[in-house]
Design an enzyme around this catalytic site. Structure first.
Site, PDB file in Angstrom:
ATOM      1  N   CYS A 158       0.797   9.101   9.377  1.00  0.00           N
ATOM      2  CA  CYS A 158       1.366   9.292  10.981  1.00  0.00           C
ATOM      3  C   CYS A 158       2.840   8.621  10.716  1.00  0.00           C
ATOM      4  O   CYS A 158       2.965   7.503  10.367  1.00  0.00           O
ATOM      5  CB  CYS A 158       0.671   8.784  12.035  1.00  0.00           C
ATOM      6  N   ARG A 183     -16.206 -10.665   3.296  1.00  0.00           N
ATOM      7  CA  ARG A 183     -15.276 -10.482   4.428  1.00  0.00           C
ATOM      8  C   ARG A 183     -15.602 -11.828   5.287  1.00  0.00           C
ATOM      9  O   ARG A 183     -16.587 -12.134   5.770  1.00  0.00           O
ATOM     10  CB  ARG A 183     -15.301  -9.153   4.924  1.00  0.00           C
ATOM     11  N   HIS A 209      -4.426  -7.905  11.219  1.00  0.00           N
ATOM     12  CA  HIS A 209      -4.491  -6.444  11.511  1.00  0.00           C
ATOM     13  C   HIS A 209      -5.831  -5.733  11.395  1.00  0.00           C
ATOM     14  O   HIS A 209      -6.049  -4.412  11.289  1.00  0.00           O
ATOM     15  CB  HIS A 209      -3.588  -5.780  10.489  1.00  0.00           C
ATOM     16  N   GLU A 210      -6.866  -6.484  11.192  1.00  0.00           N
ATOM     17  CA  GLU A 210      -8.150  -5.872  11.193  1.00  0.00           C
ATOM     18  C   GLU A 210      -8.893  -6.342  12.513  1.00  0.00           C
ATOM     19  O   GLU A 210     -10.197  -6.831  12.439  1.00  0.00           O
ATOM     20  CB  GLU A 210      -9.155  -6.549   9.864  1.00  0.00           C
ATOM     21  N   CYS A 226      -0.812   9.696  16.067  1.00  0.00           N
ATOM     22  CA  CYS A 226      -0.334  10.391  17.271  1.00  0.00           C
ATOM     23  C   CYS A 226      -1.030  11.889  17.701  1.00  0.00           C
ATOM     24  O   CYS A 226      -1.159  12.165  18.613  1.00  0.00           O
ATOM     25  CB  CYS A 226       1.126  10.316  17.058  1.00  0.00           C
ATOM     26  N   CYS A 283       2.681  14.632  14.808  1.00  0.00           N
ATOM     27  CA  CYS A 283       3.459  14.575  13.962  1.00  0.00           C
ATOM     28  C   CYS A 283       3.368  15.705  12.702  1.00  0.00           C
ATOM     29  O   CYS A 283       2.277  16.101  12.815  1.00  0.00           O
ATOM     30  CB  CYS A 283       3.936  13.213  13.447  1.00  0.00           C
ATOM     31  N   ARG A 323       6.532   4.550  12.808  1.00  0.00           N
ATOM     32  CA  ARG A 323       6.631   3.448  11.584  1.00  0.00           C
ATOM     33  C   ARG A 323       7.577   2.782  11.513  1.00  0.00           C
ATOM     34  O   ARG A 323       7.740   1.617  10.945  1.00  0.00           O
ATOM     35  CB  ARG A 323       6.376   4.469  10.404  1.00  0.00           C
ATOM     36  N   CYS A 352      -9.735  -2.153   8.555  1.00  0.00           N
ATOM     37  CA  CYS A 352      -8.811  -1.636   7.235  1.00  0.00           C
ATOM     38  C   CYS A 352      -9.738  -1.843   5.978  1.00  0.00           C
ATOM     39  O   CYS A 352      -9.835  -0.619   5.545  1.00  0.00           O
ATOM     40  CB  CYS A 352      -7.927  -3.324   7.115  1.00  0.00           C
ATOM     41  N   CYS A 380       0.071  14.149  11.068  1.00  0.00           N
ATOM     42  CA  CYS A 380      -0.960  14.424  11.801  1.00  0.00           C
ATOM     43  C   CYS A 380      -1.298  15.498  11.780  1.00  0.00           C
ATOM     44  O   CYS A 380      -2.834  16.112  11.918  1.00  0.00           O
ATOM     45  CB  CYS A 380      -0.660  13.884  13.358  1.00  0.00           C
ATOM     46  N   CYS A 412      -7.676 -10.161   5.775  1.00  0.00           N
ATOM     47  CA  CYS A 412      -7.542  -9.185   4.803  1.00  0.00           C
ATOM     48  C   CYS A 412      -6.647  -9.919   3.681  1.00  0.00           C
ATOM     49  O   CYS A 412      -5.703 -10.818   4.095  1.00  0.00           O
ATOM     50  CB  CYS A 412      -7.051  -7.941   5.179  1.00  0.00           C
ATOM     51  N   HIS A 413      -6.876  -9.259   2.458  1.00  0.00           N
ATOM     52  CA  HIS A 413      -5.576  -9.799   1.423  1.00  0.00           C
ATOM     53  C   HIS A 413      -4.324  -9.679   1.924  1.00  0.00           C
ATOM     54  O   HIS A 413      -3.119 -10.100   1.429  1.00  0.00           O
ATOM     55  CB  HIS A 413      -5.879  -8.790   0.256  1.00  0.00           C
ATOM     56  N   THR A 414      -4.137  -8.276   2.506  1.00  0.00           N
ATOM     57  CA  THR A 414      -2.482  -8.159   3.304  1.00  0.00           C
ATOM     58  C   THR A 414      -2.013  -9.448   4.149  1.00  0.00           C
ATOM     59  O   THR A 414      -0.874  -9.635   3.836  1.00  0.00           O
ATOM     60  CB  THR A 414      -2.504  -6.698   4.054  1.00  0.00           C
TER      61      THR A 414
HETATM   62  N1  LIG Z   1      -4.511   1.151   0.046  1.00  0.00           N
HETATM   63  C1  LIG Z   1      -4.814   0.360   1.070  1.00  0.00           C
HETATM   64  O1  LIG Z   1      -4.752   0.740   2.281  1.00  0.00           O
HETATM   65  C2  LIG Z   1      -5.556  -1.096   1.018  1.00  0.00           C
HETATM   66  C3  LIG Z   1      -6.252  -1.761   2.093  1.00  0.00           C
HETATM   67  C4  LIG Z   1      -6.761  -2.936   1.967  1.00  0.00           C
HETATM   68  C5  LIG Z   1      -6.824  -3.495   0.783  1.00  0.00           C
HETATM   69  N2  LIG Z   1      -5.866  -2.776  -0.189  1.00  0.00           N
HETATM   70  C6  LIG Z   1      -5.977  -3.561  -1.578  1.00  0.00           C
HETATM   71  O2  LIG Z   1      -7.090  -3.410  -2.262  1.00  0.00           O
HETATM   72  C7  LIG Z   1      -7.442  -4.441  -3.231  1.00  0.00           C
HETATM   73  C8  LIG Z   1      -8.590  -4.653  -3.122  1.00  0.00           C
HETATM   74  O3  LIG Z   1      -9.088  -5.447  -1.896  1.00  0.00           O
HETATM   75  P1  LIG Z   1     -10.206  -6.540  -1.580  1.00  0.00           P
HETATM   76  O4  LIG Z   1     -10.141  -6.763  -0.318  1.00  0.00           O
HETATM   77  O5  LIG Z   1     -11.382  -5.492  -2.006  1.00  0.00           O
HETATM   78  O6  LIG Z   1      -9.909  -7.400  -2.852  1.00  0.00           O
HETATM   79  P2  LIG Z   1     -11.151  -8.506  -3.637  1.00  0.00           P
HETATM   80  O7  LIG Z   1      -9.997  -9.531  -4.309  1.00  0.00           O
HETATM   81  O8  LIG Z   1     -11.879  -9.097  -2.770  1.00  0.00           O
HETATM   82  O9  LIG Z   1     -11.689  -7.830  -4.510  1.00  0.00           O
HETATM   83  C9  LIG Z   1     -11.307  -7.306  -5.869  1.00  0.00           C
HETATM   84  C10 LIG Z   1     -12.265  -7.296  -7.116  1.00  0.00           C
HETATM   85  O10 LIG Z   1     -11.476  -7.031  -8.094  1.00  0.00           O
HETATM   86  C11 LIG Z   1     -12.444  -7.853  -9.052  1.00  0.00           C
HETATM   87  N3  LIG Z   1     -11.366  -7.716 -10.269  1.00  0.00           N
HETATM   88  C12 LIG Z   1     -10.499  -8.309 -10.831  1.00  0.00           C
HETATM   89  N4  LIG Z   1     -10.158  -7.893 -11.975  1.00  0.00           N
HETATM   90  C13 LIG Z   1     -10.956  -7.008 -12.453  1.00  0.00           C
HETATM   91  C14 LIG Z   1     -11.030  -6.343 -13.644  1.00  0.00           C
HETATM   92  N5  LIG Z   1     -10.128  -6.510 -14.578  1.00  0.00           N
HETATM   93  N6  LIG Z   1     -11.955  -5.426 -13.603  1.00  0.00           N
HETATM   94  C15 LIG Z   1     -12.750  -5.030 -12.561  1.00  0.00           C
HETATM   95  N7  LIG Z   1     -12.750  -5.739 -11.461  1.00  0.00           N
HETATM   96  C16 LIG Z   1     -11.894  -6.744 -11.467  1.00  0.00           C
HETATM   97  C17 LIG Z   1     -12.567  -8.868  -8.513  1.00  0.00           C
HETATM   98  O11 LIG Z   1     -13.714  -9.806  -9.313  1.00  0.00           O
HETATM   99  C18 LIG Z   1     -12.777  -8.715  -7.133  1.00  0.00           C
HETATM  100  O12 LIG Z   1     -14.240  -8.642  -7.066  1.00  0.00           O
HETATM  101  C19 LIG Z   1      -6.180  -5.598  -3.237  1.00  0.00           C
HETATM  102  O13 LIG Z   1      -5.139  -4.949  -3.978  1.00  0.00           O
HETATM  103  C20 LIG Z   1      -5.909  -5.195  -1.639  1.00  0.00           C
HETATM  104  O14 LIG Z   1      -4.554  -5.453  -1.531  1.00  0.00           O
HETATM  105  C21 LIG Z   1      -5.309  -1.686  -0.185  1.00  0.00           C
HETATM  106 ZN   LIG Z   2      -5.893  -5.054   5.606  1.00  0.00          ZN
HETATM  107 ZN   LIG Z   3       1.599  11.227  13.688  1.00  0.00          ZN
END
Ligand SMILES: NC(=O)c1ccc[n+]([C@@H]2O[C@H](COP(=O)([O-])OP(=O)(O)OC[C@H]3O[C@@H](n4cnc5c(N)ncnc54)[C@H](O)[C@@H]3O)[C@@H](O)[C@H]2O)c1
Ligand SMILES: [Zn+2]
Ligand SMILES: [Zn+2]
Length: 369
Positions: A107, A363, A62-63, A93, A96, A111, A170, A99, A40-42
């Site tokens: 939760c 992915r 984490h995935e 949990c 909490c 943390r 994730c 939850c 994942c990106h994270t």
């Molecule tokens: N909130 C959460 O819990 C959580 C969980 C996982 C990931 N994320 C975050 O979510 C985001 C997306 O994750 P991902 O794995 O899908 O990423 P990814 O990079 O695979 O997808 C992002 C997409 O956005 C597009 N993009 C870029 N600029 C753009 C624009 N100006 N307009 C429209 N589209 C555009 C890209 O072409 C790409 O297809 C990341 O910031 C990631 O960190 C958040």
């Molecule tokens: Zn993630």
């Molecule tokens: Zn909890």
């Protein structure tokens, strides 16, 4: 026991796959044999050093999805040996203050220690040369085995192939949950999704499952727009400077009932707010912005009825709702196979990071022998 794991030794450097020690699960913890783990990106964000809360060395990942091998004695017995589980960086949990509320999945049970890289008792089960080695997001699933709190494991149908379960830990659940649980998309709505990576495609899928009438997907990549159509987008458009005007034009001048941002780009987040409908439009942020970046919103947009929300893990309550999402996959409502575009061994983890940087595929999932 000795296990193979991918260790972040130093920020900005490739992960180093090596043998480390993993100690027995204590009460409230389980030993999980990983079958698969998405990249994942994270993980990349932390490995790069950009994450201000990151630390090294630690075992990333984490995935994860796998099978419970052993449960620490004297725990709650939430899981049992043989259970097929999805790992949860956001635990549930069940007791909490958060939850107990239907409004959130935040939760608070474990943390503080999780954020520091430890299990709930403040110690690590991972070890190297007799020194503790820190966990990551309470999971550390770039490894053959992991010790994880029982409240951070969702038991899923054993019929579900584990490589396909991993994205539910994730990215996929984040997108689907943002539409279903956070925004609560109503049937017949018009939705716009900015960004069609795994998270944005999950939003598209969630909007479709919720019965949205119109689902507009926006991305820079034509390939990803084609993917969005496959998963349920009714309209697609290449991202451009006039995106907001175009959406208003398509919606009688008003904007969309629900917008979702899944890029991590704050300029796109702003577009998501501006493209939400006057009077009741809800803009939901999924992307993680860079350190120090802020979202710029003209307050008049809010006075006239737009709302802004955000979610971690899509608002999904992990132990209760991840199994339901996996069931939707098994029922044929989610095409997970299409989202897992590459499978590698643990030694291929750095290649998976590079593929992600080049936006190759949706992915990559690591499979453990
Ligand atoms: N909130 C959460 O819990 C959580 C969980 C996982 C990931 N994320 C975050 O979510 C985001 C997306 O994750 P991902 O794995 O899908 O990423 P990814 O990079 O695979 O997808 C992002 C997409 O956005 C597009 N993009 C870029 N600029 C753009 C624009 N100006 N307009 C429209 N589209 C555009 C890209 O072409 C790409 O297809 C990341 O910031 C990631 O960190 C958040
Ligand atoms: Zn993630
Ligand atoms: Zn909890």
């Amino acid at each position: 026991m000795k296990i193979r794991a991918a260790v972040l030794e130093e920020f900005g450097q490739p992960l180093v796959v090596q043998d480390v020690d993993l100690n027995e699960p204590k009460a409230g913890e389980a030993l999980v044999r990983l079958a698969a783990c998405g990249v994942c990106h994270t993980d990349l964000y932390t490995a790069s050093g950009a994450d201000p809360t990151g630390y090294a060395p630690c075992v990333l990942g984490h995935e994860g999805a796998g099978v419970v091998e052993k449960v620490g004695e004297g725990g709650p017995g939430i899981v049992a040996p043989g259970d097929h589980v999805v790992t949860l960086f956001a635990p549930e949990c069940g007791e909490c203050v958060h939850c107990l509320s239907p409004r959130t999945n935040r939760c608070v049970a474990i943390r503080d220690q999780q954020g520091l890289g430890f299990l709930p008792d403040g110690t690590a089960r991972l070890e190297r040369n007799g020194e503790p080695l820190r966990h990551f997001m309470g999971t550390s699933t770039f490894a053959e085995y992991a010790v994880i709190p029982e409240i951070a494991l969702a038991t899923v149908d054993p019929e579900a192939p584990l490589a396909g379960c991993a994205p539910f830990a994730c990215g996929l659940s984040t997108g689907i949950g943002a539409a279903l649980y956070m925004a609560g998309v109503e049937p017949g709505s018009t939705c716009v999704v900015f960004g069609c990576g795994l998270v944005g495609l999950g939003c598209v899928i969630g909007c479709r499952l919720a019965g949205a009438e119109r689902i507009v997907a926006i991305d820079l990549s034509e390939d990803r727009l084609a993917e969005a159509r496959h998963h349920g987008a009714t309209d697609t458009r290449a991202a451009a400077d006039d995106t907001v005007d175009w959406i208003r034009g398509e919606t009688g001048g008003f904007g969309a009932d629900y917008t979702f941002e899944a890029t991590g780009n704050v300029a796109v987040m702003r577009q998501a707010v501006e493209a939400a409908r006057e009077a009741w439009g809800l803009a939901t942020m999924c992307g993680v912005a860079g350190k120090g970046e802020t979202l710029d919103v003209v307050p008049r947009l809010l006075i006239t009825g737009r709302r802004v929300a955000g979610t971690s893990f899509g608002g999904v309550k992990g132990r209760s709702q991840v199994p339901q999402l996996v069931d939707l996959w098994l029922a044929g409502d989610i095409d997970v196979d299409r989202l897992v575009t590459a499978k590698v061994s643990l030694d291929g983890v750095n290649d998976a990071f590079h593929a992600m940087e080049r936006q190759e595929g949706i992915r990559t999932v690591i499979e453990f022998a």
